[in-house]
Design an enzyme around this catalytic site. Structure first.
Site, mmCIF file in Angstrom:
data_model
loop_
_atom_site.group_PDB
_atom_site.id
_atom_site.type_symbol
_atom_site.label_atom_id
_atom_site.label_comp_id
_atom_site.label_asym_id
_atom_site.label_seq_id
_atom_site.Cartn_x
_atom_site.Cartn_y
_atom_site.Cartn_z
ATOM 1 N N ASP A 1 2.321 6.078 -6.727
ATOM 2 C CA ASP A 1 3.556 6.037 -5.940
ATOM 3 C C ASP A 1 4.815 6.107 -6.804
ATOM 4 O OD1 ASP A 1 2.244 5.910 -3.498
ATOM 5 O OD2 ASP A 1 1.955 3.752 -3.676
ATOM 6 N N HIS B 1 0.877 -1.186 0.000
ATOM 7 C CA HIS B 1 0.000 0.000 0.000
ATOM 8 C C HIS B 1 0.909 1.230 0.000
ATOM 9 C CE1 HIS B 1 -3.378 2.511 0.705
ATOM 10 N NE2 HIS B 1 -3.784 2.121 1.907
ATOM 11 N N HIS C 1 -1.945 -2.469 -9.574
ATOM 12 C CA HIS C 1 -2.990 -1.948 -8.683
ATOM 13 C C HIS C 1 -4.173 -2.913 -8.689
ATOM 14 C CE1 HIS C 1 -5.909 0.746 -6.857
ATOM 15 N NE2 HIS C 1 -4.855 1.437 -6.431
HETATM 16 C C1 LIG Z 1 -0.755 -3.326 -5.649
HETATM 17 C C2 LIG Z 1 -0.766 -4.845 -5.763
HETATM 18 C C3 LIG Z 1 -0.699 -5.446 -4.357
HETATM 19 C C4 LIG Z 1 -2.052 -5.266 -6.443
HETATM 20 O O1 LIG Z 1 -2.010 -6.600 -6.470
HETATM 21 P P1 LIG Z 1 -3.136 -7.563 -7.063
HETATM 22 O O2 LIG Z 1 -4.107 -6.875 -7.889
HETATM 23 O O3 LIG Z 1 -3.673 -8.311 -5.948
HETATM 24 O O4 LIG Z 1 -2.258 -8.429 -8.017
HETATM 25 P P2 LIG Z 1 -1.518 -9.743 -7.582
HETATM 26 O O5 LIG Z 1 -0.750 -9.543 -6.322
HETATM 27 O O6 LIG Z 1 -2.517 -10.836 -7.598
HETATM 28 O O7 LIG Z 1 -0.509 -9.926 -8.789
HETATM 29 C C5 LIG Z 1 -0.851 -10.527 -10.032
HETATM 30 C C6 LIG Z 1 0.440 -10.927 -10.740
HETATM 31 O O8 LIG Z 1 1.157 -9.762 -11.098
HETATM 32 C C7 LIG Z 1 2.416 -9.744 -10.442
HETATM 33 N N1 LIG Z 1 2.646 -8.400 -9.958
HETATM 34 C C8 LIG Z 1 1.739 -7.549 -9.420
HETATM 35 N N2 LIG Z 1 2.322 -6.392 -9.125
HETATM 36 C C9 LIG Z 1 3.616 -6.525 -9.472
HETATM 37 C C10 LIG Z 1 4.718 -5.664 -9.411
HETATM 38 N N3 LIG Z 1 4.602 -4.438 -8.910
HETATM 39 N N4 LIG Z 1 5.904 -6.098 -9.862
HETATM 40 C C11 LIG Z 1 6.042 -7.332 -10.380
HETATM 41 N N5 LIG Z 1 5.024 -8.198 -10.465
HETATM 42 C C12 LIG Z 1 3.832 -7.793 -10.018
HETATM 43 C C13 LIG Z 1 2.295 -10.711 -9.276
HETATM 44 O O9 LIG Z 1 3.535 -11.237 -8.904
HETATM 45 C C14 LIG Z 1 1.372 -11.733 -9.857
HETATM 46 O O10 LIG Z 1 2.120 -12.560 -10.700
HETATM 47 P P3 LIG Z 1 1.847 -14.147 -10.756
HETATM 48 O O11 LIG Z 1 0.425 -14.264 -11.222
HETATM 49 O O12 LIG Z 1 2.864 -14.637 -11.690
HETATM 50 O O13 LIG Z 1 2.015 -14.599 -9.335
HETATM 51 C C15 LIG Z 1 0.457 -5.318 -6.590
HETATM 52 O O14 LIG Z 1 0.350 -4.864 -7.918
HETATM 53 C C16 LIG Z 1 1.778 -4.894 -5.985
HETATM 54 O O15 LIG Z 1 2.285 -5.574 -5.088
HETATM 55 N N6 LIG Z 1 2.368 -3.767 -6.464
HETATM 56 C C17 LIG Z 1 3.591 -3.265 -5.896
HETATM 57 C C18 LIG Z 1 3.302 -2.441 -4.649
HETATM 58 C C19 LIG Z 1 2.682 -1.125 -4.965
HETATM 59 O O16 LIG Z 1 3.122 -0.407 -5.850
HETATM 60 N N7 LIG Z 1 1.670 -0.785 -4.181
HETATM 61 C C20 LIG Z 1 0.987 0.481 -4.296
HETATM 62 C C21 LIG Z 1 -0.400 0.267 -4.786
HETATM 63 S S1 LIG Z 1 -1.189 1.827 -5.055
#
Ligand SMILES: CC(C)(COP(=O)(O)OP(=O)(O)OC[C@H]1O[C@@H](n2cnc3c(N)ncnc32)[C@H](O)[C@@H]1OP(=O)(O)O)[C@@H](O)C(=O)NCCC(=O)NCCS
Length: 364
Positions: A309, A220, A257
């Protein structure tokens, strides 16, 4: 029991008149207005008022609200002393969470969850969180405290406290635009945490303490502090770093996201424009080139797009703000959004009490 959805993905959990993410049209609506437009054209004070009262203030209301905020910036000496006494390597998010928790003891209306008392507490919390945020490095690193700059508005004051002197020009304007972009984003994890706490009719400070803890996580708000890493490099170095991370199956912070799956976060789009403008002003476009290159790389390699971010980190770096303060600044802005949600939750409360699908053993 109804169908289980991990992480409540896509599950509506509240009805709200505060904000919505219009994914199809790539815009965020705050009380009926475009967040992107508010960020470009309004002050933080006006947007905070809009969040708390549901409509834009007229000129007199905006002035009075700004003055109220400015007159509520005092932090009790005991709170200043307690935060100052923390080890200097304490993460500023932990220090801020501790400070807000302590402030609860000094609010006479703490347990009044009525609409007007909640709005008054919201104002106090927004004001004091700003001053604490601006002073976190002073308190932890230098063991000093700077008084707020009286003549400055809310966001200018935070930036001035961080820098130790008033800041003008592109940096002050860009800081405020970013500050507004961070203010509210529907039911993000921290906002949901605040609403869950508020739904027990606990107090607003407690809801904020829980929300700050939720925001600290790197999935987050904590992402902005980590996202700056790629901007420490030139274009080739940034590409190498990202490729290494992807090869190790690490997440590249500032990308992806839960809600925006098929394109850039509209707030990141504004922040990217701000970065382009700022780079032009300072006469060095390295950060913009790195950001744009990594954005294209991530789209090609992972079909992932930047969130706010990512470009916020580049802009804070350009302003020479220490990365450890990026997430506290996010807190200081989001206080207005959290407050609106606590007010709304408690005005029409229903306790959150979901169920779990039990997968464990049952003895005969
Ligand atoms: C924000 C976040 C938690 C959303 O996650 P989500 O919608 O639940 O997506 P998931 O965690 O299910 O990820 C789906 C796939 O994309 C990948 N992925 C998602 N975000 C990624 C990232 N920033 N870098 C690399 N891979 C990423 C995951 O590893 C997953 O891959 P897989 O299917 O091979 O395991 C995720 O994109 C993330 O961790 N981002 C980085 C942190 C961030 O920038 N947070 C701020 C959000 S405003």
């Amino acid at each position: 029991m109804s169908q289980y959805v991990a992480g409540l993905e896509g599950v509506p959990a509240v009805e709200s008149t505060i904000s919505t993410i219009d994914v199809e049209n790539r815009r965020i609506i705050i009380r009926g207005k475009s967040l992107e437009k508010l960020a470009r054209e309004n002050s933080f004070e006006e947007v905070a008022y809009l969040l708390l009262y549901g409509e834009m203030p007229d000129r007199d209301e905006a002035k009075a609200f700004g003055e109220e905020l400015a007159s509520n910036r005092t932090i009790p000496d005991e709170v200043v002393g307690a935060v100052k006494s923390l080890p200097s390597n304490t993460h500023p998010m932990d220090a801020l969470r501790t400070g807000i928790s302590m402030l609860a003891a000094y609010d006479r209306e703490l347990d009044d969850t009525g609409l007007e008392a909640n709005r008054r507490k919201a104002l106090r919390l927004i004001a004091k969180t700003g001053v604490l945020t601006g002073n976190l490095d002073n308190l932890l690193q230098r063991k000093t405290w700077s008084q707020p700059f009286k003549e400055h508005n809310h966001s200018e004051n935070i930036l001035a406290l961080i820098k130790g002197k008033p800041v003008e020009g592109w940096a002050a304007k860009t800081f405020e635009t970013l500050f507004i972009l961070y203010v509210e984003h529907e039911l993000a994890a921290s906002t949901f945490a605040a609403r869950v706490i508020a739904s027990t009719l606990s107090d607003m400070y407690g809801a904020f303490v829980g929300a700050i803890a939720a925001l600290k996580g790197p999935l987050h708000g904590g992402a902005n502090e980590k996202a700056v890493e790629v901007f420490e490099h030139d274009v080739a170095g940034a590409e190498r770093l990202v490729r290494e991370k992807l090869a190790r199956k690490e997440r590249v912070m500032g990308f992806g996201h839960r809600v925006y799956k098929r394109g850039i976060d509209p707030r990141a789009e504004v922040a990217k424009q701000l970065l382009e403008e700022a780079c032009r002003i300072v006469g060095d476009d390295r950060l913009y080139r790195v950001g744009d290159h990594v954005e294209r790389l991530m789209e090609r390699e992972k079909n992932l797009y930047p969130n706010l971010d990512f470009y916020a980190a580049a802009l804070y770096k350009l302003m020479e703000i220490p990365p450890r303060l990026y997430t506290p600044i996010f807190v200081a802005s989001r206080t207005a959004g959290w407050a609106a949600h606590v007010v709304e939750q408690q005005a029409e409360n229903r306790l959150f009490r979901p169920r779990a699908i039990y997968k464990g053993p049952v003895e005969d």
